[in-house]
Design an enzyme around this catalytic site. Structure first.
Site, PDB file in Angstrom:
ATOM      1  N   ARG A  86      -3.281   4.818 -10.658  1.00 27.74           N
ATOM      2  CA  ARG A  86      -3.978   5.032 -12.119  1.00 27.74           C
ATOM      3  C   ARG A  86      -3.802   4.591 -12.611  1.00 27.74           C
ATOM      4  O   ARG A  86      -2.477   4.933 -14.364  1.00 27.74           O
ATOM      5  CB  ARG A  86      -4.524   6.678 -11.405  1.00 27.74           C
TER       6      ARG A  86
ATOM      7  N   ARG B 117      -2.007  19.541 -14.925  1.00 28.57           N
ATOM      8  CA  ARG B 117      -1.496  18.223 -14.959  1.00 28.57           C
ATOM      9  C   ARG B 117      -1.591  17.705 -15.654  1.00 28.57           C
ATOM     10  O   ARG B 117      -0.665  16.621 -15.612  1.00 28.57           O
ATOM     11  CB  ARG B 117      -3.079  17.896 -13.923  1.00 28.57           C
TER      12      ARG B 117
ATOM     13  N   ASP C 278      -3.804  17.735  -0.180  1.00 24.78           N
ATOM     14  CA  ASP C 278      -4.169  17.711  -2.011  1.00 24.78           C
ATOM     15  C   ASP C 278      -4.003  19.447  -2.244  1.00 24.78           C
ATOM     16  O   ASP C 278      -4.518  20.238  -1.673  1.00 24.78           O
ATOM     17  CB  ASP C 278      -4.625  16.932  -2.090  1.00 24.78           C
TER      18      ASP C 278
ATOM     19  N   HIS D 265       0.189  21.299  -9.758  1.00 23.57           N
ATOM     20  CA  HIS D 265       0.713  20.014  -9.832  1.00 23.57           C
ATOM     21  C   HIS D 265       1.873  19.592  -9.094  1.00 23.57           C
ATOM     22  O   HIS D 265       2.214  18.737  -8.366  1.00 23.57           O
ATOM     23  CB  HIS D 265      -0.718  19.225 -10.517  1.00 23.57           C
TER      24      HIS D 265
ATOM     25  N   THR E  84      -9.608  10.402  -5.021  1.00 24.91           N
ATOM     26  CA  THR E  84      -9.091  10.502  -4.210  1.00 24.91           C
ATOM     27  C   THR E  84      -9.353  10.757  -2.641  1.00 24.91           C
ATOM     28  O   THR E  84      -8.258  10.387  -1.509  1.00 24.91           O
ATOM     29  CB  THR E  84      -7.307  11.357  -4.825  1.00 24.91           C
TER      30      THR E  84
ATOM     31  N   LYS F 108      -1.323   5.336  -4.795  1.00 24.25           N
ATOM     32  CA  LYS F 108      -2.329   5.205  -5.488  1.00 24.25           C
ATOM     33  C   LYS F 108      -1.472   5.074  -6.847  1.00 24.25           C
ATOM     34  O   LYS F 108      -0.922   4.711  -6.827  1.00 24.25           O
ATOM     35  CB  LYS F 108      -2.846   6.289  -5.268  1.00 24.25           C
TER      36      LYS F 108
ATOM     37  N   ASP G 162      -1.555  10.552  -1.796  1.00 24.25           N
ATOM     38  CA  ASP G 162      -0.474   9.475  -2.257  1.00 24.25           C
ATOM     39  C   ASP G 162       0.398  10.443  -2.677  1.00 24.25           C
ATOM     40  O   ASP G 162       1.303  10.858  -2.216  1.00 24.25           O
ATOM     41  CB  ASP G 162      -0.956  10.028  -4.427  1.00 24.25           C
TER      42      ASP G 162
END
Length: 233
Positions: free
Chosen positions: A114, A8, A137, A42, A145, A112, A83
């Protein structure tokens, strides 16, 4: 590498930020690896660009579709991305599930944002009212989340709420998700053992194995088979 750590961390979000995914790739290259295989990273483009050696990518969507198909056989279904960044992943899963169910499934996604580790945004785009909502996800870390998505689906009238994530890290208080009465089941793969969860928290947790998927991918790589066909459907 069933779960690729630091995948990520694939871009700089502030000055002097490390791009850890590239550093991890450099370590594999330095020890002489010829090829890397992982599951549901991701950001697929960032993963492929991080490596100078062959980088193969497997997906758990068929495993999840096979698991959820009998559970949702008689229901109207909506597939939910928690998201905007996960919409493509959720859409691929929705198409696979539709083929298995033989009928259309709805779609929805959450807003979403962050900032400094704080997640915000509560709007849900799409219709889940009266449907079985399946939230898809790639990873559960703190659970924030997924918790937001569960609350939004319940507020918008979802009849049942199921969820799946390829990698269950369950950091911090993520185990609290499994005590949420609005969540019926949570499905993860065995890329990361759920060692952080106590026995009581596992009552709603279901684990599917990716070992056969990786084994077949390795067999095809050595025998000249097609990974595209393996992931097809």
């Amino acid at each position: 590498v069933p779960y690729l750590c630091y995948a990520r961390k694939d871009r700089r979000t502030k000055p002097r930020d490390p791009v850890s995914s590239r550093y991890v790739a450099a370590l594999f290259e330095a020890v002489g690896a010829d090829r890397v295989i992982t599951l549901d990273v991701h950001n697929l483009a960032a993963y492929e660009n991080a490596f100078r050696i062959r980088a193969e990518h497997l997906e758990a969507r068929k495993l999840f579709a096979d698991y959820f198909r009998p559970l949702a056989a008689g229901d109207e279904v909506a597939v939910v991305s928690p998201d905007v960044g996960g919409v493509k992943r959720a859409e691929a899963f929705r198409e696979t599930l539709e083929r298995g169910l033989g009928r259309a499934a709805g779609r929805a996604f959450m807003e979403k944002s962050r900032s400094e580790g704080v997640v915000s945004g509560e709007a849900l785009v799409g219709d889940v009212s009266g449907r079985t909502a399946i939230i898809i996800d790639d990873l559960i870390s703190s659970g924030t989340t997924l918790g937001r998505a569960i609350a939004a689906c319940r507020a918008r009238g979802a009849r049942r709420i199921l969820a799946a994530a390829s990698h269950g890290l369950f950091n911090e208080k993520a185990g609290d998700l499994l005590t949420n009465p609005d969540l019926e089941q949570l499905v993860v793969t065995d890329t990361v053992p759920p060692f952080r969860l106590d026995a009581a928290a596992r009552s709603k947790l279901r684990i599917v194995s990716v070992a056969p998927l990786f084994a077949e991918a390795i067999r095809r790589i050595h025998s000249g088979g097609s990974l595209v066909e393996l992931m097809g459907g």
